[in-house]
Design a protein around this motif. Structure first.
Motif, PDB file in Angstrom:
ATOM      1  N   ARG A  24       0.758  -1.404   0.103  1.00 57.11           N
ATOM      2  CA  ARG A  24      -0.011   0.179   0.021  1.00 57.11           C
ATOM      3  C   ARG A  24       0.855   1.414   0.130  1.00 57.11           C
ATOM      4  O   ARG A  24       0.472   2.335  -0.735  1.00 57.11           O
ATOM      5  N   LYS A  25       1.944   1.481   0.825  1.00 56.02           N
ATOM      6  CA  LYS A  25       2.797   2.501   0.938  1.00 56.02           C
ATOM      7  C   LYS A  25       3.543   2.821  -0.544  1.00 56.02           C
ATOM      8  O   LYS A  25       3.482   3.956  -0.811  1.00 56.02           O
ATOM      9  N   VAL A  26       3.841   1.821  -1.172  1.00 54.50           N
ATOM     10  CA  VAL A  26       4.594   2.163  -2.337  1.00 54.50           C
ATOM     11  C   VAL A  26       3.537   2.440  -3.570  1.00 54.50           C
ATOM     12  O   VAL A  26       3.939   3.302  -4.010  1.00 54.50           O
ATOM     13  N   ILE A  27       2.473   1.889  -3.429  1.00 56.01           N
ATOM     14  CA  ILE A  27       1.500   2.219  -4.475  1.00 56.01           C
ATOM     15  C   ILE A  27       1.028   3.604  -4.328  1.00 56.01           C
ATOM     16  O   ILE A  27       0.897   4.418  -5.135  1.00 56.01           O
ATOM     17  N   ASP A  28       0.663   3.802  -3.095  1.00 52.58           N
ATOM     18  CA  ASP A  28       0.321   5.031  -2.651  1.00 52.58           C
ATOM     19  C   ASP A  28       1.153   6.343  -2.954  1.00 52.58           C
ATOM     20  O   ASP A  28       0.762   7.350  -3.619  1.00 52.58           O
ATOM     21  N   GLN A  29       2.471   6.077  -2.562  1.00 51.85           N
ATOM     22  CA  GLN A  29       3.488   7.195  -3.231  1.00 51.85           C
ATOM     23  C   GLN A  29       3.537   7.224  -4.448  1.00 51.85           C
ATOM     24  O   GLN A  29       3.671   8.349  -5.050  1.00 51.85           O
ATOM     25  N   ASN A  30       3.540   5.956  -5.206  1.00 56.23           N
ATOM     26  CA  ASN A  30       3.645   6.151  -6.674  1.00 56.23           C
ATOM     27  C   ASN A  30       2.676   6.976  -7.162  1.00 56.23           C
ATOM     28  O   ASN A  30       2.865   7.843  -8.297  1.00 56.23           O
TER      29      ASN A  30
END
Length: 312
Positions: free
Chosen positions: A44-50
């Motif tokens: 989630r953190k990776v996707i949200d940041q991207n």
């Protein structure tokens, strides 16, 4: 030894699962999506940041919907790729339609080979198997070997089932030189992340400086190959259309990085139209210009990103 045995068992289970009808596998995909999205919050953190970096103009609600739709599509793509282990050539043809192949045959008739660039958009693995059936000339698929040798062999067997020649990324230039006396069509994924030591160039992609491989451009110029973009679009659950889009017929006449910028920016336009089909869970932006070229690069704006290249 234990790890090898576990991998062998997992590989056998995947082959058994691949024998199930795809319509049943989609039921599994729905359950897999529920776990990924609602239970574990997959990356989630990776996707949200991207998504936040790529689409700052969108609201948090809009970006969350993209993440939700992406996670559902990712689950579909996982079961589709497992199914490819045993999917017949006819089934692949029924699920992937293709247009504008005349671009490739015209190049062959003119004595040129073809470099096809695609992104991690849609099910690139299923489209690769369709590509393998399109031409009688040599079809080359460039791949990045997996660290697990058993799964690497499995993926190689799957990708070469219908006659394609598999070439590891590091061997591409040497192999294309070997094939120089025959017409070839070579497909490469153009949006992979280079290792830090391999980064020579940054371009603007999805609202941020992005390290890119120069391989497609260098290979096209080295072999004077026609450059096309393989524009893959989902048309329904488990169905795709691939259109060959002309980019350059005379690569040696292009400016430095022109081919690279063009195929990267074309992919960006595809992603912006329906972003849920791109690989958002990948840590695509691990490196910034200042990480590679020093602090002076941090002072450069987005506009002159073409200047962000290694001096070597």
């Amino acid at each position: 030894m234990v790890r090898k045995a576990f991998s062998a068992i997992a590989l056998g289970l995947l082959y058994l699962i691949s024998l199930l009808p795809l319509r049943f596998l989609y039921f599994l995909a729905d359950g897999f999506y529920f776990i990924l999205y609602y239970v574990v919050g997959y990356r989630r953190k990776v996707i949200d940041q991207n998504l936040q970096n790529a689409f700052p103009e969108k609201t948090a609600t809009e970006r969350e919907l993209i993440r939700k739709n992406y996670t559902h599509y990712l689950a579909d793509m996982v079961v589709e790729t497992v199914k490819l282990l045993t999917m017949s050539a006819k089934q692949v043809r029924e699920r992937v339609t293709v247009s504008n192949t005349k671009l490739v045959t015209d190049a062959f008739n003119a004595g040129q080979s073809v470099i096809g660039v695609l992104g991690h958009y849609g099910n690139w693995e299923m489209n690769a198997l369709r590509f393998s059936q399109l031409f009688k000339e040599r079809r080359v698929i460039v791949y990045k070997p997996l660290s697990n040798k058993l799964f690497d062999r499995m993926m190689m067997r799957m990708r070469s089932r219908f006659g394609a020649t598999l070439v590891a990324m590091k061997d591409t230039a040497r192999k294309l030189v070997e094939f120089r006396r025959e017409p070839t069509v070579t497909v490469l994924v153009g949006d992979q992340t280079p290792a830090r030591s391999d980064i020579k160039y940054f371009t603007q992609f999805l609202n941020q400086p992005t390290a890119v491989f120069l391989g497609p451009e260098k290979l096209a110029k080295m072999t004077n190959s026609v450059v096309v973009f393989c524009d893959i679009r989902p048309t329904g659950r488990g169905h795709y259309h691939c259109n060959f889009v002309p980019l350059y017929n005379s690569p040696k006449e292009t400016a430095e990085h022109e081919i690279t910028d063009t195929h990267v920016h074309y992919l960006e336009e595809v992603i912006r139209q329906k972003p849920q089909y791109w690989l958002w869970s990948h840590r695509r932006w691990k490196f910034q210009p200042q990480d590679v070229f020093g602090q002076d690069a941090a002072e450069l704006t987005m506009a002159p990103l073409n200047t962000l290249q290694a001096s070597a």
